[in-house]
Design an enzyme around this catalytic site. Structure first.
Site, PDB file in Angstrom:
ATOM      1  N   SER A  12       0.865  -1.192   0.000  1.00 49.87           N
ATOM      2  CA  SER A  12       0.000   0.000   0.000  1.00 49.87           C
ATOM      3  C   SER A  12       0.899   1.239   0.000  1.00 49.87           C
ATOM      4  O   SER A  12       2.127   1.119   0.036  1.00 49.87           O
ATOM      5  CB  SER A  12      -0.912  -0.024   1.216  1.00 49.87           C
ATOM      6  OG  SER A  12      -0.138  -0.035   2.379  1.00 49.87           O
ATOM      7  N   SER A  13       0.275   2.399  -0.020  1.00 56.52           N
ATOM      8  CA  SER A  13       1.007   3.676  -0.016  1.00 56.52           C
ATOM      9  C   SER A  13       1.908   3.867  -1.225  1.00 56.52           C
ATOM     10  O   SER A  13       2.983   4.435  -1.133  1.00 56.52           O
ATOM     11  CB  SER A  13       1.884   3.828   1.244  1.00 56.52           C
ATOM     12  OG  SER A  13       1.117   3.712   2.379  1.00 56.52           O
ATOM     13  N   ASP A  70      -8.010  10.533  -0.998  1.00 56.44           N
ATOM     14  CA  ASP A  70      -7.705  10.511  -2.433  1.00 56.44           C
ATOM     15  C   ASP A  70      -8.689  11.359  -3.234  1.00 56.44           C
ATOM     16  O   ASP A  70      -8.348  11.877  -4.296  1.00 56.44           O
ATOM     17  CB  ASP A  70      -7.701   9.072  -2.963  1.00 56.44           C
ATOM     18  CG  ASP A  70      -6.374   8.384  -2.655  1.00 56.44           C
ATOM     19  OD1 ASP A  70      -5.329   9.067  -2.697  1.00 56.44           O
ATOM     20  OD2 ASP A  70      -6.387   7.181  -2.356  1.00 56.44           O
ATOM     21  N   ASP A 147      -5.664  -8.730  -1.279  1.00 62.79           N
ATOM     22  CA  ASP A 147      -6.424  -8.535  -0.034  1.00 62.79           C
ATOM     23  C   ASP A 147      -7.764  -9.255  -0.156  1.00 62.79           C
ATOM     24  O   ASP A 147      -8.432  -9.169  -1.206  1.00 62.79           O
ATOM     25  CB  ASP A 147      -6.762  -7.039   0.181  1.00 62.79           C
ATOM     26  CG  ASP A 147      -5.533  -6.206   0.464  1.00 62.79           C
ATOM     27  OD1 ASP A 147      -4.469  -6.788   0.732  1.00 62.79           O
ATOM     28  OD2 ASP A 147      -5.652  -4.962   0.401  1.00 62.79           O
ATOM     29  N   THR A 188      11.849  -7.377 -10.367  1.00 57.20           N
ATOM     30  CA  THR A 188      10.534  -7.425 -11.022  1.00 57.20           C
ATOM     31  C   THR A 188       9.607  -8.474 -10.416  1.00 57.20           C
ATOM     32  O   THR A 188       8.419  -8.484 -10.697  1.00 57.20           O
ATOM     33  CB  THR A 188      10.671  -7.760 -12.522  1.00 57.20           C
ATOM     34  OG1 THR A 188      11.241  -9.072 -12.638  1.00 57.20           O
ATOM     35  CG2 THR A 188      11.537  -6.752 -13.243  1.00 57.20           C
ATOM     36  N   THR A 191       6.205  -7.596  -8.830  1.00 53.96           N
ATOM     37  CA  THR A 191       5.225  -7.174  -9.843  1.00 53.96           C
ATOM     38  C   THR A 191       4.669  -8.379 -10.599  1.00 53.96           C
ATOM     39  O   THR A 191       3.462  -8.480 -10.815  1.00 53.96           O
ATOM     40  CB  THR A 191       5.887  -6.182 -10.829  1.00 53.96           C
ATOM     41  OG1 THR A 191       6.307  -5.050 -10.088  1.00 53.96           O
ATOM     42  CG2 THR A 191       4.925  -5.759 -11.923  1.00 53.96           C
ATOM     43  N   GLY A 353      -9.842  19.922  14.519  1.00 54.19           N
ATOM     44  CA  GLY A 353      -9.503  18.813  15.397  1.00 54.19           C
ATOM     45  C   GLY A 353     -10.643  18.506  16.342  1.00 54.19           C
ATOM     46  O   GLY A 353     -11.637  19.249  16.413  1.00 54.19           O
ATOM     47  N   CYS A 380     -11.803  25.913  11.639  1.00 52.35           N
ATOM     48  CA  CYS A 380     -12.749  25.143  12.443  1.00 52.35           C
ATOM     49  C   CYS A 380     -12.340  25.164  13.915  1.00 52.35           C
ATOM     50  O   CYS A 380     -12.534  26.173  14.570  1.00 52.35           O
ATOM     51  CB  CYS A 380     -12.884  23.727  11.880  1.00 52.35           C
ATOM     52  SG  CYS A 380     -14.510  23.045  12.229  1.00 52.35           S
ATOM     53  N   ARG A 461     -19.494  20.108  15.088  1.00 51.88           N
ATOM     54  CA  ARG A 461     -20.688  19.962  15.932  1.00 51.88           C
ATOM     55  C   ARG A 461     -20.914  21.201  16.796  1.00 51.88           C
ATOM     56  O   ARG A 461     -21.994  21.436  17.282  1.00 51.88           O
ATOM     57  CB  ARG A 461     -20.514  18.798  16.910  1.00 51.88           C
ATOM     58  CG  ARG A 461     -20.542  17.434  16.273  1.00 51.88           C
ATOM     59  CD  ARG A 461     -20.506  16.332  17.336  1.00 51.88           C
ATOM     60  NE  ARG A 461     -19.974  15.114  16.755  1.00 51.88           N
ATOM     61  CZ  ARG A 461     -20.664  14.284  15.984  1.00 51.88           C
ATOM     62  NH1 ARG A 461     -21.924  14.534  15.718  1.00 51.88           N
ATOM     63  NH2 ARG A 461     -20.091  13.209  15.467  1.00 51.88           N
ATOM     64  N   HIS A 506     -14.061  24.677   6.392  1.00 54.27           N
ATOM     65  CA  HIS A 506     -12.766  24.147   5.952  1.00 54.27           C
ATOM     66  C   HIS A 506     -12.428  24.623   4.534  1.00 54.27           C
ATOM     67  O   HIS A 506     -12.715  23.921   3.565  1.00 54.27           O
ATOM     68  CB  HIS A 506     -12.794  22.614   5.981  1.00 54.27           C
ATOM     69  CG  HIS A 506     -12.881  22.060   7.358  1.00 54.27           C
ATOM     70  ND1 HIS A 506     -11.770  21.807   8.131  1.00 54.27           N
ATOM     71  CD2 HIS A 506     -13.956  21.733   8.122  1.00 54.27           C
ATOM     72  CE1 HIS A 506     -12.147  21.330   9.303  1.00 54.27           C
ATOM     73  NE2 HIS A 506     -13.467  21.276   9.325  1.00 54.27           N
ATOM     74  N   GLU A 508      -9.743  24.584   3.145  1.00 52.36           N
ATOM     75  CA  GLU A 508      -8.697  23.745   2.528  1.00 52.36           C
ATOM     76  C   GLU A 508      -9.268  22.729   1.549  1.00 52.36           C
ATOM     77  O   GLU A 508      -8.522  22.137   0.777  1.00 52.36           O
ATOM     78  CB  GLU A 508      -7.858  23.049   3.604  1.00 52.36           C
ATOM     79  CG  GLU A 508      -8.547  21.954   4.400  1.00 52.36           C
ATOM     80  CD  GLU A 508      -9.236  22.448   5.669  1.00 52.36           C
ATOM     81  OE1 GLU A 508      -9.622  23.639   5.705  1.00 52.36           O
ATOM     82  OE2 GLU A 508      -9.410  21.655   6.611  1.00 52.36           O
TER      83      GLU A 508
HETATM   84  N1  GLN Z   1     -14.416  19.709  17.409  1.00 51.75           N
HETATM   85  C1  GLN Z   1     -14.957  20.899  16.835  1.00 51.75           C
HETATM   86  C2  GLN Z   1     -16.424  20.740  16.481  1.00 51.75           C
HETATM   87  O1  GLN Z   1     -16.903  19.631  16.355  1.00 51.75           O
HETATM   88  C3  GLN Z   1     -14.178  21.321  15.616  1.00 51.75           C
HETATM   89  C4  GLN Z   1     -14.338  20.389  14.479  1.00 51.75           C
HETATM   90  C5  GLN Z   1     -13.289  20.569  13.409  1.00 51.75           C
HETATM   91  O2  GLN Z   1     -12.285  21.208  13.639  1.00 51.75           O
HETATM   92  N2  GLN Z   1     -13.510  20.000  12.255  1.00 51.75           N
HETATM   93  O3  GLN Z   1     -17.107  21.704  16.298  1.00 51.75           O
END
Ligand code: GLN
Length: 556
Positions: A12-13, A70, A147, A188, A191, A353, A380, A461, A506, A508
């Site tokens: 993998s990876s 991905d 797998d 090889t 593969t 987070g 967030c 949340r 987000h 990003e």
């Molecule tokens: N833990 C926070 C919430 O649930 C922030 C969530 C996050 O950073 N994606 O609101």
């Protein structure tokens, strides 16, 4: 409609997702309309409930699907905008089969992997095969050939080829050709064995993409060709890139992959238009400026946990002809003081987070950014900790906290979303996906976005508690974006700071190589400004960094 299946062998990876995405880039550059899809053989319904240590980043789509990272590569490398139909896990397949069985839809039949499970898998390929929208569907199968979990997917592909005709399908196998130092040789055999495993189930690859550290010479290509029954020119070398993942489409093009794929599928296309992509890569590889940015998080042991954030920084930096030196700082290491690790950075970014661990360190980092006017981007959770920090230290609300960390806290400046109160199940139950944000006039956000309303992807949340809005506003805390009805805070900034921005969403997930996200672009610009101010003579500086005594704690 043409179909390309991408399987992976040996280990993998291998960067299969990146390879699939890069093929997408090349085919689009040839004027084809491409869509990508990922099949994940694990039994989780989606990766939303998995720990980042297990699975890396959870990538969120417009429709709120929590998907494999991905899909982030797919969206960044191509123009396709994906939905939950573009990521299928074994968990979803079995969930739907069992639901049907319980409803009695199978009319008393014995429910089996073939045909019932394989039918669901084939159905998903057909579902996205909209000929009015796409010319080519690229389906990546997660995991490694051999797998147990992957077998139903491979069997479904075998059947699918029979149904749509072999001339419309290409099997691409991404494999490893390892270099064995003691023998001074590329090998090889892995593969060969991986291709044999595929053949066992009735799949013959037409293209081999060989991940390798060294050049594949002619002998080796011939050997792979013969043992694996793949044309010699269809043995494609994918050597480790020297600088950036964005080189992959270019190296695969140099190997003739896109021409080969079009020839094999009978697609008449122009030569690919890659000038813009090459330009972008050039800017990533040899920028004229550099800037140091701290990312304060807690999932650094997994390289991919903040994938989209790193990519967004790269896109924004490239647009400013700038390279980035990242300081990845474990939030827990900041609990006792921040000034060692944050002393020389020109920007601080706090990602999203969950959970209490590291939060106090993040709050300290946000304080440092605010007090020293270091550019700050909070995503967030990064917005939530900045809010808690401001409430505590600028507004004197000593016990300010989020109810995520202090359930019965006296001052819940961040609290559970109303709609979350009854939620018991953890899977797919957050506020997810794209929602509009109304931008307030006269704010930094308005300048950066240049628009009155933006659409951004969410996964949370908890939210800002509007009860504290006026009290905090008085001290310079501005809610610069809200939900259209004004009830949810989506964006915050500080009045007396050149760039202190936090968003509940987000950004990003919406940045692309040649289309950096405005919040990241604004952040990089602010970091460059900060850096040039900081390198001026101290007498020039607007606010010489002050280091409170108690913060001078040696780190590490
Ligand atoms: N833990 C926070 C919430 O649930 C922030 C969530 C996050 O950073 N994606 O609101």
């Amino acid at each position: 409609m043409k179909y390309i299946f991408i399987t992976g062998g040996v280990i993998s990876s291998l960067g299969k997702g990146l390879t699939a995405a890069s093929l997408g880039t090349l085919l689009e550059a040839r004027g084809l309309r491409v869509v990508l899809q990922k099949f994940d053989p694990y039994l989780n319904v989606d990766p939303g409930t998995m720990n980042p240590f297990q699975h890396g980043e959870v990538y969120v789509l417009d429709d709120g699907a929590e998907t494999d990272l991905d899909l982030g590569h797919y969206e960044r490398f191509t123009n396709c905008v994906l939905t939950r139909h573009n990521n299928l896990t074994s968990g979803q397949v079995y969930e739907s089969v069992i639901l049907k069985e319980r409803r009695g839809d199978y009319l008393g039949k014995t429910v089996q992997v073939i045909p019932h499970v394989t039918d669901v898998i084939k159905g998903r390929i057909r579902e996205i095969s909209d000929e009015s929208k796409y010319d080519v569907v690229i389906t990546e199968i997660g995991g490694t050939t051999g797998d147990i979990e992957g077998l139903p997917f491979l069997e479904a592909i075998r059947q699918f080829i029979l149904e749509v005709g072999a001339q419309n399908v290409l099997n691409v196998h991404v494999t490893l050709v390892p270099y064995i130092k003691a023998a001074h040789e590329l090998k090889t055999k892995p593969t060969q064995q991986s291709v044999a495993k595929l053949r066992e189930i009735g799949l013959q690859p037409q293209v081999l993409i060989c991940r390798t550290e060294r050049m594949l010479d002619l002998d080796l290509r011939q050997k792979l060709s013969m043992f694996c029954s793949v044309a010699e020119k269809a043995v494609i070398e994918e050597r480790d890139v020297a600088h950036t993942i964005y080189e992959v489409p270019l190296t695969l093009h140099a190997e003739g992959l896109d021409q080969l794929v079009c020839d094999l599928l009978g697609l008449k296309t122009q030569q690919p238009e890659l000038a813009e992509w090459k330009n972008f890569v050039k800017r990533v590889i040899s920028p004229t400026k550099r800037v140091t940015i701290a990312v304060i998080g807690k999932y650094f042991d997994v390289r991919d946990a903040y994938k989209s954030i790193y990519e967004s920084l790269t896109h924004a930096a490239a647009s400013e002809d700038c390279g980035i030196d990242l300081e990845l700082i474990d939030a827990e290491s900041l609990q006792d003081g921040v000034n060692g690790p944050l002393k020389d950075v020109s920007g601080i970014l706090i990602p999203g987070g969950f959970g209490l661990r590291g939060v106090e360190g993040k709050i300290k980092a946000a304080r440092c950014a605010r007090e020293h006017k270091i550019p700050y981007l909070g995503l967030c959770l990064g917005m939530q900790v900045a809010t808690i920090e401001f409430a505590r230290n600028a507004c004197g609300i000593k016990d300010a906290n989020s109810t995520e960390f202090d359930k019965n806290g006296k001052e819940p400046v961040i609290s559970l979303l109303e709609e979350q109160r009854g939620v018991k199940n953890m899977g797919a139950s957050m506020r997810l996906g794209t929602w509009p944000t109304k931008i307030a006039k006269g704010t930094v956000a308005e300048k950066i976005y240049g628009s009155a309303e933006v659409m951004e992807r969410h996964r949370h949340r908890y939210e800002f508690n509007m009860k504290y809005r006026d009290q905090m506003n008085e001290k310079g805390f501005v809610i610069s974006g809200t939900s259209p009805d004004g009830t949810l805070a989506e964006l915050i900034e500080l009045r007396d700071h050149p760039y202190f921005v936090g968003c509940q969403y987000h950004p990003e997930f919406q940045s692309k190589p040649n289309k950096p996200h405005p919040l990241f672009k604004g952040f990089i610009q602010a970091c460059l400004n900060y850096q040039s101010r900081a390198t001026r003579a101290p007498s020039d500086q607007e606010s010489p960094p002050r280091v409170p005594e108690q913060e001078l704690v040696l780190q590490r």
